[in-house]
Design a protein around this motif. Structure first.
Motif, short mmCIF file in Angstrom:
data_model
loop_
_atom_site.label_atom_id
_atom_site.label_comp_id
_atom_site.label_asym_id
_atom_site.label_seq_id
_atom_site.Cartn_x
_atom_site.Cartn_y
_atom_site.Cartn_z
N LEU A 47 0.83 -1.19 0.02
CA LEU A 47 0.05 0.00 -0.10
C LEU A 47 0.94 1.23 -0.08
CD1 LEU A 47 -2.76 1.55 0.48
CD2 LEU A 47 -2.65 1.14 2.61
N ASP A 48 0.78 2.09 -1.10
CA ASP A 48 1.45 3.42 -1.12
C ASP A 48 0.31 4.46 -0.89
OD1 ASP A 48 3.02 5.45 -1.57
OD2 ASP A 48 3.65 4.75 -3.42
N GLU A 64 4.40 3.96 2.91
CA GLU A 64 4.24 2.69 2.26
C GLU A 64 4.15 1.72 3.42
OE1 GLU A 64 7.59 0.08 0.38
OE2 GLU A 64 7.02 1.69 -0.97
N MET A 65 3.33 0.86 2.95
CA MET A 65 3.24 -0.50 4.09
C MET A 65 3.15 -1.47 3.24
SD MET A 65 -0.10 1.14 6.46
CE MET A 65 0.10 -0.24 7.48
N VAL A 66 3.56 -2.43 3.92
CA VAL A 66 3.24 -4.10 3.41
C VAL A 66 2.83 -4.89 4.54
CG1 VAL A 66 5.55 -4.53 4.05
CG2 VAL A 66 4.47 -5.73 1.95
N ALA A 67 1.86 -6.02 3.73
CA ALA A 67 1.29 -6.87 4.99
C ALA A 67 1.08 -7.97 4.10
CB ALA A 67 -0.26 -6.37 5.12
N GLU A 68 1.21 -9.32 4.97
CA GLU A 68 0.87 -10.83 4.51
C GLU A 68 -0.30 -11.04 4.97
OE1 GLU A 68 3.38 -14.78 5.01
OE2 GLU A 68 4.54 -12.97 5.78
N PHE A 69 -0.85 -11.80 3.89
CA PHE A 69 -2.12 -12.40 4.17
C PHE A 69 -1.98 -13.95 3.71
CE2 PHE A 69 -2.91 -8.12 3.15
CZ PHE A 69 -3.46 -7.65 4.12
N THR A 70 -3.06 -14.70 4.33
CA THR A 70 -3.35 -16.21 3.91
C THR A 70 -4.82 -15.94 3.26
OG1 THR A 70 -3.90 -16.78 6.01
CG2 THR A 70 -1.65 -17.30 5.30
N TYR A 71 -4.97 -16.94 2.37
CA TYR A 71 -6.55 -17.02 1.87
C TYR A 71 -6.90 -18.65 1.75
CZ TYR A 71 -3.86 -16.86 -2.49
OH TYR A 71 -3.04 -17.21 -3.53
N THR A 82 -9.47 -6.85 -2.41
CA THR A 82 -10.42 -5.83 -1.80
C THR A 82 -10.33 -6.24 -0.45
OG1 THR A 82 -12.28 -7.14 -2.34
CG2 THR A 82 -11.81 -4.98 -3.83
N GLY A 83 -10.42 -7.54 -0.08
CA GLY A 83 -10.41 -7.94 1.51
C GLY A 83 -9.18 -7.73 2.18
N SER A 84 -8.23 -7.91 1.31
CA SER A 84 -6.72 -7.64 2.04
C SER A 84 -6.76 -6.02 2.57
CB SER A 84 -5.76 -8.28 1.34
OG SER A 84 -5.54 -7.70 0.04
N PHE A 85 -7.17 -5.53 1.58
CA PHE A 85 -7.09 -4.01 1.62
C PHE A 85 -7.89 -3.33 2.77
CE2 PHE A 85 -8.60 0.56 0.91
CZ PHE A 85 -7.46 1.17 0.53
N ASP A 86 -9.07 -3.88 2.76
CA ASP A 86 -10.02 -3.63 3.88
C ASP A 86 -9.44 -3.95 5.51
OD1 ASP A 86 -11.82 -2.72 2.16
OD2 ASP A 86 -13.29 -4.58 2.27
N GLN A 87 -8.61 -5.09 5.27
CA GLN A 87 -8.15 -5.43 6.77
C GLN A 87 -6.78 -4.60 6.87
OE1 GLN A 87 -7.37 -9.50 7.41
NE2 GLN A 87 -9.25 -10.16 5.96
N MET A 88 -6.05 -4.10 5.86
CA MET A 88 -4.70 -3.19 6.03
C MET A 88 -5.24 -1.86 6.25
SD MET A 88 -1.93 -3.45 3.18
CE MET A 88 -0.17 -2.93 3.65
N PHE A 89 -6.30 -1.42 5.86
CA PHE A 89 -6.43 0.31 5.91
C PHE A 89 -6.61 0.61 7.28
CE2 PHE A 89 -8.92 3.97 5.66
CZ PHE A 89 -8.36 4.66 4.55
N ILE A 112 -12.93 6.38 5.80
CA ILE A 112 -12.88 5.00 5.28
C ILE A 112 -12.58 4.95 3.77
CG2 ILE A 112 -13.71 3.04 5.61
CD1 ILE A 112 -14.68 3.81 8.49
N MET A 113 -11.90 4.09 3.26
CA MET A 113 -11.96 4.14 1.97
C MET A 113 -12.14 2.43 1.41
SD MET A 113 -8.72 5.96 0.61
CE MET A 113 -8.26 7.56 0.84
N LYS A 114 -12.99 2.07 0.55
CA LYS A 114 -13.28 1.19 0.13
C LYS A 114 -12.98 0.75 -1.33
CE LYS A 114 -15.57 -0.68 3.65
NZ LYS A 114 -14.98 -1.83 4.41
N LEU A 115 -12.52 -0.47 -1.84
CA LEU A 115 -12.03 -0.67 -3.26
C LEU A 115 -13.16 -1.12 -3.87
CD1 LEU A 115 -8.61 -2.20 -3.07
CD2 LEU A 115 -8.93 0.22 -3.38
N ASP A 116 -13.22 -0.55 -5.11
CA ASP A 116 -14.38 -1.22 -5.97
C ASP A 116 -13.94 -2.64 -6.68
OD1 ASP A 116 -16.23 -1.76 -7.61
OD2 ASP A 116 -16.25 0.11 -8.85
N LYS A 117 -14.50 -3.69 -6.34
CA LYS A 117 -13.92 -4.94 -6.56
C LYS A 117 -14.11 -5.06 -8.40
CE LYS A 117 -16.44 -8.73 -6.08
NZ LYS A 117 -17.13 -9.94 -5.65
N SER A 118 -14.81 -4.43 -8.95
CA SER A 118 -14.80 -4.33 -10.35
C SER A 118 -13.83 -3.66 -11.01
CB SER A 118 -16.49 -3.70 -10.81
OG SER A 118 -16.51 -2.54 -10.60
N SER A 119 -13.03 -2.78 -10.32
CA SER A 119 -12.09 -2.09 -10.87
C SER A 119 -10.66 -2.72 -10.67
CB SER A 119 -11.77 -0.70 -10.33
OG SER A 119 -11.24 -0.84 -8.96
#
Length: 139
Positions: A47-48, A64-71, A82-89, A112-119
């Motif tokens: 995330l920048d 600038e942040m970095v995060a690790e996720f499992t899925y 979008t789900g990882s962004f929502d957890q990092m934000f 609060i910001m949400k990403l549009d999955k369609s984009s």
């Protein structure tokens, strides 16, 4: 299910040279990329985030942040993105608030910001391996 394993801040740049009492009109720029390690059902979000004044006053925050996720294997990549962004934000939001409040100005609480999955664009030809051979980008 997307699960945040950890995050870290790679860099923070902060400039506040505006005179006290100056009214700022802030604007945000967000870049968020996800690198997938499909064989391990793991990904890394980068995330920048940048805040500037639209009137070009000398005010800027860049993080600038970095995060690790499992899925889980059944997750679709746009959902992971979008789900990882929502957890990092929320961690970014807290960092901006803390940084501004300890710098002698009122704490800034970004919306609060949400990403549009369609984009979300997923590049299936991307390198899905961790080039540096590290077990985690958070080391």
């Amino acid at each position: 299910m997307i699960e945040l394993k950890g995050y870290k801040i790679n860099s923070i740049n902060f400039e506040n040279k505006v005179p006290n009492g100056t009214e700022l009109k802030l604007q945000n720029q967000v870049k968020y990329n996800v690198n997938y390690i499909d064989a391990e059902n793991r990904c890394v979000g980068i995330l920048d985030f940048r805040i500037t004044d639209s009137a070009m006053n000398p005010f800027e925050i860049r993080i600038e942040m970095v995060a690790e996720f499992t899925y889980t294997a059944d997750e679709e990549k746009p959902d992971i993105h979008t789900g990882s962004f929502d957890q990092m934000f929320p961690f970014l939001r807290q960092t901006v608030n803390t940084l501004t409040s300890v710098s002698g100005m009122p704490g800034l609480l970004i919306p609060i910001m949400k990403l549009d999955k369609s984009s979300v664009a997923v590049n299936n030809n991307a390198n899905n391996n961790n080039d540096e051979g590290e077990s985690s980008p958070l080391n």
